[in-house]
Design a protein around this motif. Structure first.
Motif, PDB file in Angstrom:
ATOM      1  N   SER A  34       1.104  -1.194   0.023  1.00  0.00           N
ATOM      2  CA  SER A  34      -0.099   0.356  -0.224  1.00  0.00           C
ATOM      3  C   SER A  34       0.521   1.335   0.122  1.00  0.00           C
ATOM      4  O   SER A  34       0.351   2.457  -0.512  1.00  0.00           O
ATOM      5  CB  SER A  34      -1.015   0.160   1.398  1.00  0.00           C
ATOM      6  N   VAL A  37       1.866   1.491  -3.058  1.00  0.00           N
ATOM      7  CA  VAL A  37       0.995   3.085  -4.015  1.00  0.00           C
ATOM      8  C   VAL A  37       0.683   4.160  -3.663  1.00  0.00           C
ATOM      9  O   VAL A  37       0.865   5.142  -4.778  1.00  0.00           O
ATOM     10  CB  VAL A  37      -0.531   2.169  -3.970  1.00  0.00           C
ATOM     11  N   LEU A  38       1.269   5.035  -3.048  1.00  0.00           N
ATOM     12  CA  LEU A  38       1.236   5.943  -2.182  1.00  0.00           C
ATOM     13  C   LEU A  38       2.052   6.882  -3.216  1.00  0.00           C
ATOM     14  O   LEU A  38       2.214   7.886  -3.436  1.00  0.00           O
ATOM     15  CB  LEU A  38       1.217   6.703  -0.855  1.00  0.00           C
ATOM     16  N   ARG A  39       3.588   6.284  -3.178  1.00  0.00           N
ATOM     17  CA  ARG A  39       4.206   6.775  -3.966  1.00  0.00           C
ATOM     18  C   ARG A  39       4.602   6.630  -4.647  1.00  0.00           C
ATOM     19  O   ARG A  39       4.895   7.984  -5.474  1.00  0.00           O
ATOM     20  CB  ARG A  39       5.966   5.019  -3.279  1.00  0.00           C
ATOM     21  N   GLU A  40       4.024   5.991  -5.772  1.00  0.00           N
ATOM     22  CA  GLU A  40       3.626   5.619  -6.900  1.00  0.00           C
ATOM     23  C   GLU A  40       2.338   7.273  -7.449  1.00  0.00           C
ATOM     24  O   GLU A  40       2.909   8.488  -8.039  1.00  0.00           O
ATOM     25  CB  GLU A  40       2.932   4.365  -8.133  1.00  0.00           C
ATOM     26  N   ASN A  41       1.857   7.137  -6.525  1.00  0.00           N
ATOM     27  CA  ASN A  41       0.358   8.600  -7.094  1.00  0.00           C
ATOM     28  C   ASN A  41       1.332   9.608  -6.603  1.00  0.00           C
ATOM     29  O   ASN A  41       1.068  10.601  -7.433  1.00  0.00           O
ATOM     30  CB  ASN A  41      -0.847   8.670  -5.839  1.00  0.00           C
ATOM     31  N   ALA A  42       2.358   9.806  -5.925  1.00  0.00           N
ATOM     32  CA  ALA A  42       3.333  10.829  -5.415  1.00  0.00           C
ATOM     33  C   ALA A  42       4.232  10.994  -6.927  1.00  0.00           C
ATOM     34  O   ALA A  42       4.091  12.273  -7.428  1.00  0.00           O
ATOM     35  CB  ALA A  42       3.663  10.985  -4.666  1.00  0.00           C
ATOM     36  N   ARG A  43       4.657   9.933  -7.292  1.00  0.00           N
ATOM     37  CA  ARG A  43       5.200  10.651  -8.170  1.00  0.00           C
ATOM     38  C   ARG A  43       4.701  11.030  -9.469  1.00  0.00           C
ATOM     39  O   ARG A  43       5.112  11.340 -10.255  1.00  0.00           O
ATOM     40  CB  ARG A  43       5.844   8.413  -8.830  1.00  0.00           C
ATOM     41  N   GLN A  44       3.194   9.771 -10.065  1.00  0.00           N
ATOM     42  CA  GLN A  44       2.669  10.634 -11.176  1.00  0.00           C
ATOM     43  C   GLN A  44       2.035  12.573 -10.471  1.00  0.00           C
ATOM     44  O   GLN A  44       2.551  13.518 -12.148  1.00  0.00           O
ATOM     45  CB  GLN A  44       1.176  10.159 -10.852  1.00  0.00           C
ATOM     46  N   ASP A  45       2.013  12.411  -9.336  1.00  0.00           N
ATOM     47  CA  ASP A  45       1.662  14.526  -9.798  1.00  0.00           C
ATOM     48  C   ASP A  45       3.728  15.038  -9.544  1.00  0.00           C
ATOM     49  O   ASP A  45       3.361  15.811 -10.206  1.00  0.00           O
ATOM     50  CB  ASP A  45       1.659  14.121  -7.711  1.00  0.00           C
ATOM     51  N   GLU A 311       8.870   8.029 -16.498  1.00  0.00           N
ATOM     52  CA  GLU A 311       8.959   7.960 -14.887  1.00  0.00           C
ATOM     53  C   GLU A 311      10.773   7.754 -14.410  1.00  0.00           C
ATOM     54  O   GLU A 311      10.828   8.036 -13.161  1.00  0.00           O
ATOM     55  CB  GLU A 311       7.666   6.689 -14.409  1.00  0.00           C
TER      56      GLU A 311
END
Length: 332
Positions: A34, A37-45, A311
């Motif tokens: 989980s 998943v948070l890290r990926e959300n930050a990466r997309q931002d 990415e």
């Protein structure tokens, strides 16, 4: 929960089994959870911020920095054209190393640009006086993740070492070495790094904070590691003239001092060239980046697929200009 599993047989699967089924490890990752998943959300931002910044017509200082690096990483055609030219100045400086003094001057001066050497100096909290910061000196200098990769004799460790000794000439050849020179470089690199590994603390030893808290002054450090001009080294890394510092692994520092006189200078030059090329592979040509990925991501971590170019570029910018990019993230 996965009620098809008895909690007494496998409580982990019972508790999170359904989550595991619905969230397989992506091909671009070695592990998943989980927090990833948070890290990926930050990466997309961060990616969105970088793309918006690149499209702007005017930029402030931070925007100009991150935009330039972002666009240069994305431009694979230019990276291929430039090849290893960005390293030429540093390569000439390595070629000019003739003794221990010039060796340590090179390492110290280039610590500030991220190349590093056998030590990893940083400024952080004094663990026995939280009201102040202090210079820390930590063991470093290895290309593999941990000392055990060099020293263990189990099948997997031997397999990794063999793969590493294959990787070295492959990467050097892509960087412009001829095959004979690339292969010849393997022995001194392995010899120096193995000696550094032998002197390094184990992971278990590093869990003891008291064992890693060793106050020194430049004078007492000079008595323990006489081959190094510590006054000059501290100035070169930008630390000025510290009255005291914390040496995490004194035995390692002492052994490095000994190796500086034991190992021929030509072998140290080979070691430094390798660390320069290996450390820069991800931002030089795409061929060097792919070769580095095959070893470090696939061989060592089991990752099957490279992340998309954008990415990867986000990771480079965040790693090199984290403060500047972080300010843009907060503003957003």
């Amino acid at each position: 929960m996965d009620r098809s599993v008895e909690p007494g047989d496998d409580f982990f699967r019972y508790a999170v089994g359904n989550w595991l089924k619905k969230n397989p490890i992506p091909a671009t990752e070695a592990r998943w959870g989980s927090f990833y998943v948070l890290r990926e959300n930050a990466r997309q931002d961060l990616r969105d911020i970088l793309k918006e910044t690149a499209a702007k017509k005017k930029w402030d200082k931070n925007e100009r920095l991150v935009r330039a690096l972002w666009l240069s990483i994305l431009n694979e055609r230019e990276r291929t054209k430039r090849d290893t030219k960005p390293l030429e100045r540093l390569m000439r400086e390595i070629d000019a190393i003739t003794d221990t003094k010039t060796l340590m001057r090179f390492i110290g001066k280039n610590e500030v640009v991220g190349m590093g050497g056998m030590f990893a100096p940083y400024v952080g909290r004094d663990d026995k006086n939280s009201g102040k910061n202090i210079l820390h000196l930590v063991q470093s200098g290895l290309s593999l993740p941990d000392r055990d990769y060099y020293l263990k004799d189990d099948k997997d460790s031997k397999k990794v070492r063999s793969a590493y000794q294959t990787f070295i000439p492959r990467l050097l050849t892509l960087a412009g070495y001829d095959a004979k020179r690339a292969q010849k470089a393997v022995e001194p690199i392995m010899r120096i790094e193995t000696e550094l590994a032998k002197a390094s603390m184990t992971r278990v030893e590093r869990r003891d904070p008291h064992a890693q808290y060793n106050k020194r002054t430049p004078k007492t450090l000079a008595n323990e590691a006489r081959s190094i001009d510590w006054v000059r080294y501290f100035k070169d890394i930008g630390a000025g003239s510290p009255r005291e510092l914390v040496v995490s692994q004194p035995k390692f520092v002492k052994r490095v001092s000994e190796l500086l006189t034991e190992v021929p200078i030509k072998d140290w030059r080979t070691y430094l060239r390798w660390h320069l090329i290996n450390g820069s592979a991800g931002i030089l040509t795409p061929a060097l980046e792919r070769e580095s990925f095959r070893f470090y991501a696939t061989t060592l971590s089991g990752i099957k697929k490279m992340r998309p170019k954008e990415e990867r570029a986000v990771s480079v910018v965040d790693g090199a200009l984290g403060d500047a990019l972080g300010k843009l993230y907060v503003q957003k």
